[in-house]
Every structure is written in C-alpha cells, then in structure tokens.
Design a protein around this motif. Structure first.
Motif: not given
Length: 569
Positions: A498-513
């Motif tokens: 959401x607009x109140x969230x800072x998200x950090x992904x420690x994973x394969x970037x393809x998982x975003x899809x």
C-alpha cells in the motif's frame, strides 16, 4: 616414470606460475618441450584416459572415495570434478588422488558463485542475477581474484564458470538466477570481468552453456530442451556473449545439452553431440582454439536418446576435447577404441585433444605439481577481504524501483511502525538493523507455513499501524521464479502493498509477477536473494546511509522492466 616426468618438469619449466605465462589461448601456439616429452611417453590407454574428468565427493564416505581412486588409477584419468563436501577433506583427498597418476590431474569445480556453492564452511558470493544489477564490473573482477585464490588454495585448476547464458525466459528452471540477466551486453561484460579475474590469477575458466541455455523451459538435467530459433536470432542474442568472451581470451567453453534444429536438424541430437555445432560453428566459424568441455554427460538431456555410452563417443567425434562425468568411463573408453578401429574418429584427432589438455596442465603449473597444504584450510578460505567484498557487492546490487521519499526512516513519534519479516520465523538482519533506529517499532515474523487463522490475527494487528516496512524473504538456497508460499500468505503481501508500505524483496525478482498489486507499495527495494549482507544493504538504503544504484537485470512484468532502478545521489 613419475620421477622422470618431474625431472622433465624441472628442466623445461620456464615459469611455474600460470598467471605469469601468456594467456592460455595464445600459449597454445607455442612449442612446449614438457608437453612434447610427456605426450611421447604416453601409451594409447593413457591418452584416452586424459579425455575424461570424473566425479568426486568428500561427503560420501571412504568406500565411495576408494571407488573413485580405483577408477582414476585403472583408467589413467585426466581430471576430477569435485562436488559436495568439506574443504579440509577435499584438500587431503586431492593429494591422495594426485599420487595415483603419472600425469597430474586437472582438478575442477562447478563454482559459479565460489567454492561455497559446493563446500561447507566456505564463502559463497552473490548469485549472478544479483550481480547483474551492479553497475560496477570491477567488483566482478575482484570476485574472480578471490575465487581464484580459493581454488588455488584447494589445489584446483578449472572453474566451470562463468555462465554467460542470456536469461530472457522467466520460466527457465535451470539457468534463471545463475544468469547475469536478459541483456546480452550486460551478460557479456560481467562474464568477461569475472573470467578475467580468475584467469589473470592462474585459474582456467569455461564459458557456458554454449550455444546458450537462457531461453528454455526444460531442465537439461532431466530432458532435452529444444531451441526453435533462427540462426540469425541465435547469432545476435544467445551466442553474442560467447563470441565476446572468446574474443577476450576465455580458455574454455562448455557445450550444453540442447536440440537446436536451425544449427543441426538431426532429431533428438544434443548440441554437445553435434559436429556442425561444436566443430563447424564453435571451432571453425568462431575460431575457438581453447578447451571444449562437455556439460555433465550423465544428464538426461544427452543420454536419453543416446544411452549406453553412445553419447560419449559422439561427443568426441563432434569435436569436444574433454568428457565431463561420463556415466561409465570404462565403457566409454572401450567404445572410443572401437570407434577408432571403425574409423569414426582417428588417433590424430585424439592426439590433438590430448596435447591441448597437456598444454592446459602446463599453463596451470602442473609441470611442477605440488601437494596441497592441509594446514589452516578453513582459515585461509575465510578471509576478511572476501567478506568485505561480498558486502561491497551487496551494497552495489540493491535496486530501488519506486519511492525514495520515505527514506531515511527516522525515529519519530508521528508514525507507528511495524516491521514484517514475511517468510521468516525469526528476526532478521534487516529487522534488527532497522530496530536500532526505531526501537519502538513492532517486529512480526511470519513463517511461510503460517496458518490462515494466525495470519488473520496478524492482519488485524498490522492494520493498527500507519507505517509498514515489509520484507518478503525466500529462504530457499536456490530461489525460483515463484514463491513457495501458500496463497493466503501471497494475498497478505498483496493486501499490504500500500501507499504506507516500504517493501523489500529478498527473493528472485521474477516472483513479483506472481504478487498482484505489488507495485502499489510506496517504496520498493530489490535485494534479489536472502543473504545477510544484502539485508544489511537494504536496511542501509532505508536508513539513508547508503545510496542505491542497482538496475533491474531482467524484465518481470508490465510495471518493472530491464534497466529500471532509481539512482540515488
């Protein structure tokens, strides 16, 4: 005879440090007295044995090691490829195996991200996908230097790396995060930097998996992938990094197991068994003179259609110099002898392969073989300079895809903050670092096997906070393109993007899809994999002590494309 060879080595060795000699490719054009002397002393059986590299482990017990030793001794084997085990045990076993042969063994490892890829209690560097995000290729060269030091400390000589496959298929099950990404120029530049760091410090490397394994959705360990692309497409994309790294002096090329009709229309024939591909394109058309090595010859992609030793013989006829991991070396040698009698391959061709292997051994310093010291192996392989470099690479790889306005995170009393470790059952480097600045923040750890009822309670708690820092963590050792989270946990990530969230992904970037609405987060950072150093780097960006300058090395969906990344100044 072994003493005689060592005497010859002492008399004719011009320089026993491989890194002080000319590049291996240039070196092949020079007359070499040691190579000639050793070659003339060899029987036919000894020559054939040089063509094979066999598998070795140090985690399978004494009986297994003795079986490998007998195979080496009885068949005059030319090289060993070490897999899983421990560094001290490997150093000792290397010395034992070297005592069994007249011509020193060439020791190899498939160590794309360092010896930690195979050995316990050693250092692993970030995956190639992570490094593809960096804008400083000099760090890749330094990584090559450090990997070379580790190899030499363990008495190893060849790294079956770098992978210069262009990964432009998100569903690729075998290359994927092992690639520097989807851009052929970026892949080539980073592969060259890594290669030079190793080779200029005395380790031979093999670019793989020729002609290019990046756009497949079949794992050649289990079946034969087919690349239905035109020659023009292959020339301009898949084979581009190979041509560039060959032009920059790579010593070896590993040929992969793929069926490519536009290059060889023979049905079910792997590229590793194709004379038009190996000899016609790689050797003749591209002019490659270095060692041509097979990918593992026990993989189903090659033996499924050519079983019972046929693949080994066809690979040598195709033009390969070294057969790696034959299913049955003794059977293969017998079949090669039959092929020679049947005039399918000549002794002249075998001799040329053997001489090239001996040239490699001389270049690597095996003309003056020295046993591996078994003292202080752990200490020597766990150097401070290596861990410092890993942190530098982690810092350079962090990619901010969206929203720097939330940085730096401050210890104020205006916003109530909750830190979520999604996919972890315990506190992380990421949350611990942020807590030092925001001691009042609540940390919630959410394991990937969390139940729906427990998650519902967590959801109620999170809604009470007006600032969310959410880490999405893939704890698998080899991160795939899809998270192995249950649907209710993936939906939780979506809900709180959401607009109140800072998200950090420690994973394969393809998982975003596979995470609907992920792009809605106010800020998005990519860490690419779950390393403590990468979690620390991401937290430093959020706290404002590190300026991120990573760039996305692949396209993941309509929102995030190759090259995206906010350069922070």
């Amino acid at each position: 005879m072994k003493k005689l060879l060592l005497l010859i080595a002492c008399c004719y060795s011009l320089n026993t440090s491989a890194q002080k000699r000319p590049p291996f490719i240039d070196f092949l054009n020079q007359r070499n007295t040691w190579v000639d002397s050793v070659f003339k002393s060899m029987s036919h059986a000894e020559k054939l044995g040089q063509l094979f590299m066999v598998r070795a482990h140090t985690d399978k017990g004494v009986e297994y090691s003795e079986k490998v030793a007998k195979l080496i001794k009885d068949n005059h084997i030319g090289g060993v490829v070490f897999f899983q085990g421990g560094p001290e045990r490997q150093a000792a076993l290397t010395n034992q195996y070297q005592q069994l042969v007249k011509v020193p063994l060439m020791i190899a490892m498939d160590a794309e991200w360092g010896v930690g890829m195979r050995l316990d209690s050693t250092i692993s560097y970030p995956f190639q996908m992570t490094l593809g995000a960096m804008q400083n290729d000099q760090l890749l060269y330094k990584m090559g230097e450090q990997v070379a030091k580790d190899f030499k400390r363990l008495g190893m000589h060849i790294n079956f790396a770098p992978a210069v496959d262009v990964n432009n298929n998100a569903n690729n099950p075998v290359i994927n995060f092992r690639s520097f990404g989807e851009n052929k120029y970026n892949v080539a530049d980073k592969g060259i930097a890594y290669m030079k760091g190793m080779q200029e410090n005395g380790i031979l490397t093999t670019a793989k998996h020729f002609p290019g394994h990046g756009d497949t959705d079949v794992d050649s360990h289990y079946d034969l992938p087919q690349l239905n692309f035109t020659r023009t497409r292959l020339d301009t994309l898949e084979m581009y990094p190979f041509k560039k790294i060959m032009a920059n002096g790579v010593g070896g090329v590993m040929v992969g197991h793929m069926n490519i009709p536009s290059l060889d229309p023979t049905p079910t024939l792997s590229s590793s068994l194709s004379k038009p591909i190996v000899t016609g394109i790689l050797k003749n058309e591209f002019g490659f003179k270095g060692l041509v090595v097979s990918d593992a010859m026990d993989m189903k992609g090659v033996v499924k259609f050519f079983p019972n030793g046929q693949a080994d013989v066809k690979a040598l006829i195709a033009g390969l110099d070294v057969i790696e991991l034959s299913e049955d070396v003794e059977r293969a040698i017998k079949m090669v002898k039959k092929a020679i009698k049947a005039k399918q391959i000549s002794w002249e061709e075998i001799d040329a392969k053997v001489k090239k292997i001996l040239y490699a051994k001389y270049w690597l310093g095996l003309d003056n073989y020295q046993p591996v010291s078994t003292a202080n192996v752990f200490r020597d392989l766990n150097r401070q300079e290596s861990t410092t470099l890993i942190q530098q690479m982690a810092d350079a790889s962090i990619t901010v895809l969206k929203g720097t306005a939330a940085f730096p995170l401050r210890n104020d009393f205006v916003r109530k903050t909750v830190i979520l470790n999604v996919g972890s059952s315990e506190n992380t480097v990421f949350s611990n670092t942020l807590k030092k600045i925001k001691p009042g923040a609540l940390v919630i750890n959410i394991p990937k096997n969390v139940g729906e009822l427990e998650l519902a309670t967590i959801r109620t708690t999170v809604k009470q906070y007006d600032q969310i820092v959410m880490a999405v963590i893939d704890s698998r050792s080899r991160p795939a393109s899809k998270l192995d989270f249950p649907n209710h946990l993936t939906q939780f990530i979506s809900e709180f993007s959401t607009k109140n969230t800072i998200t950090a992904l420690f994973a394969n970037p393809y998982v975003i899809s596979g995470i609907p609405g992920f792009e809605r987060s106010a800020s998005i950072l990519l860490g690419y994999q779950n390393l403590p150093e990468i979690q620390l780097a991401a937290s430093k960006v959020i706290l404002g002590t590190l300026k991120a300058n990573g760039k996305l090395p692949v396209s993941v969906n309509a929102f995030f494309k190759y090259g995206d990344g906010i350069l922070m100044r």
